[in-house]
Design a protein around this motif. Structure first.
Motif, PDB file in Angstrom:
ATOM      1  N   ALA A  70       0.782  -1.223   0.052  1.00 48.48           N
ATOM      2  CA  ALA A  70      -0.050  -0.013   0.220  1.00 48.48           C
ATOM      3  C   ALA A  70       0.811   1.074  -0.072  1.00 48.48           C
ATOM      4  CB  ALA A  70      -0.823  -0.062   1.258  1.00 48.48           C
ATOM      5  N   LYS A  71       1.963   1.356   0.738  1.00 47.59           N
ATOM      6  CA  LYS A  71       2.924   2.412   1.136  1.00 47.59           C
ATOM      7  C   LYS A  71       3.530   2.699  -0.517  1.00 47.59           C
ATOM      8  CE  LYS A  71       3.859   2.436   5.808  1.00 47.59           C
ATOM      9  NZ  LYS A  71       4.957   1.994   6.717  1.00 47.59           N
ATOM     10  N   ALA A  72       3.983   1.632  -1.174  1.00 47.38           N
ATOM     11  CA  ALA A  72       4.668   1.615  -2.449  1.00 47.38           C
ATOM     12  C   ALA A  72       3.681   2.004  -3.431  1.00 47.38           C
ATOM     13  CB  ALA A  72       5.007   0.187  -2.975  1.00 47.38           C
ATOM     14  N   THR A  73       2.561   1.620  -3.520  1.00 49.65           N
ATOM     15  CA  THR A  73       1.202   2.078  -4.337  1.00 49.65           C
ATOM     16  C   THR A  73       1.160   3.534  -4.143  1.00 49.65           C
ATOM     17  OG1 THR A  73       0.328  -0.021  -4.532  1.00 49.65           O
ATOM     18  CG2 THR A  73      -0.976   1.808  -5.502  1.00 49.65           C
ATOM     19  N   ASP A  74       0.928   4.014  -2.991  1.00 47.78           N
ATOM     20  CA  ASP A  74       0.733   5.431  -2.689  1.00 47.78           C
ATOM     21  C   ASP A  74       1.878   6.186  -3.231  1.00 47.78           C
ATOM     22  OD1 ASP A  74      -0.861   7.513  -1.406  1.00 47.78           O
ATOM     23  OD2 ASP A  74       0.929   7.580   0.175  1.00 47.78           O
TER      24      ASP A  74
END
Length: 104
Positions: A70-74
């Motif tokens: 989720a952090k990488a996508t964000d």
């Protein structure tokens, strides 16, 4: 929550319930006699303890992986807003074409 996460949560709930049921069965079977039973009971208790530990490890890994994803996508979306918008628009066009085609 996506389908994979829902299946994972469902599986973990079911596994935890199986462990609880097995523990309850062991507690309620104390009246049974015989050395073989007690030996099997001890092995089952050890297996249950190991299974609980492994389930918690797996759950922790899954949560960590989901958070990192989720952090990488964000971060990607914030760094590449136009690419992201283009990809989303392309996917929208494809879905629209597929829906239109299936209606014929």
């Amino acid at each position: 929550m996506n389908t994979i996460e829902q299946h994972k949560d469902s599986l973990l709930r079911e596994l935890n319930q199986v462990l609880k049921d097995a523990e309850e069965l062991l507690k309620n079977s104390e009246q049974q006699a015989g050395e073989g039973f007690h030996s099997a009971k001890d092995r089952l208790e050890a297996s249950l303890k190991t299974a609980k530990h492994e389930i918690h490890k797996i759950e922790d890994k899954v949560v960590k992986t989901v958070r990192e994803s989720a952090k990488a996508t964000d971060a990607y979306v914030h760094e590449n807003p136009w690419k992201t918008a283009g990809i989303a628009a392309g996917v929208g066009v494809l879905v629209g074409l597929l829906i239109a085609r299936s209606g014929k």
